[in-house]
Design a protein around this motif. Structure first.
Motif, mmCIF file in Angstrom:
data_model
loop_
_atom_site.group_PDB
_atom_site.id
_atom_site.type_symbol
_atom_site.label_atom_id
_atom_site.label_comp_id
_atom_site.label_asym_id
_atom_site.label_seq_id
_atom_site.Cartn_x
_atom_site.Cartn_y
_atom_site.Cartn_z
ATOM 1 N N ALA A 31 91.825 27.115 64.524
ATOM 2 C CA ALA A 31 91.005 27.289 63.321
ATOM 3 C C ALA A 31 91.414 26.295 62.236
ATOM 4 O O ALA A 31 90.556 25.670 61.596
ATOM 5 C CB ALA A 31 91.130 28.721 62.803
ATOM 6 N N ARG A 34 90.213 22.801 62.830
ATOM 7 C CA ARG A 34 88.750 22.711 62.686
ATOM 8 C C ARG A 34 88.283 23.003 61.263
ATOM 9 O O ARG A 34 87.098 22.987 60.996
ATOM 10 C CB ARG A 34 88.083 23.719 63.621
ATOM 11 N N GLN A 36 88.357 25.934 59.846
ATOM 12 C CA GLN A 36 87.584 27.167 59.981
ATOM 13 C C GLN A 36 88.501 28.371 59.814
ATOM 14 O O GLN A 36 89.723 28.249 59.802
ATOM 15 C CB GLN A 36 86.930 27.247 61.370
ATOM 16 N N VAL A 41 86.105 30.871 65.444
ATOM 17 C CA VAL A 41 86.487 30.185 66.672
ATOM 18 C C VAL A 41 86.087 31.042 67.867
ATOM 19 O O VAL A 41 86.265 32.255 67.864
ATOM 20 C CB VAL A 41 88.011 29.921 66.702
ATOM 21 N N ARG A 43 87.001 31.448 71.768
ATOM 22 C CA ARG A 43 87.956 31.059 72.810
ATOM 23 C C ARG A 43 87.286 31.188 74.170
ATOM 24 O O ARG A 43 86.475 32.081 74.395
ATOM 25 C CB ARG A 43 89.189 31.968 72.775
#
Length: 77
Positions: A31, A34, A36, A41, A43
Motif C-alpha cells: 500500500a 502504491r 494507497q 490493495v 492480494r
C-alpha cells in the motif's frame, strides 16, 4: 497485462495494475509503495490443487480467506 488483468478487462471491471521494483513482504508495504491505503490493495493468492491445476483467489485489503467456504466451493480440502 497479467492474466487477472485480462479477465477483469473482459468482464468490464475497472482496475489498475501495479508493479513493484522489488519483493513485497507485507500488505502495508504494498500500500505504501502504491500511495494507497491497505483497504485499496487486492492480494492474489495462488493455490496448487493438483499436478497441473491451480486456483487464484483475490482478497481485498486486510481481509482473510474463509477456508471453510473455499473448501466447500472447490469440493476439496
Amino acid at each position: 497485462m497479467t492474466p487477472v488483468g485480462r479477465a477483469l478487462q473482459a468482464l468490464g471491471v475497472p482496475f489498475h495494475e501495479f508493479s513493484h521494483a522489488g519483493p513485497v513482504f507485507s500488505l502495508e508495504q504494498a500500500a505504501e509503495e502504491r500511495e494507497q491505503r491497505p483497504e485499496q490493495v487486492v492480494r492474489s493468492i495462488l493455490f496448487r490443487l493438483a499436478q497441473d491445476e491451480y486456483l487464484m483467489v483475490l482478497v481485498g485489503g486486510p481481509k482473510q480467506i474463509d477456508w471453510k467456504r473455499l473448501r466447500a466451493a472447490m469440493g476439496q480440502s
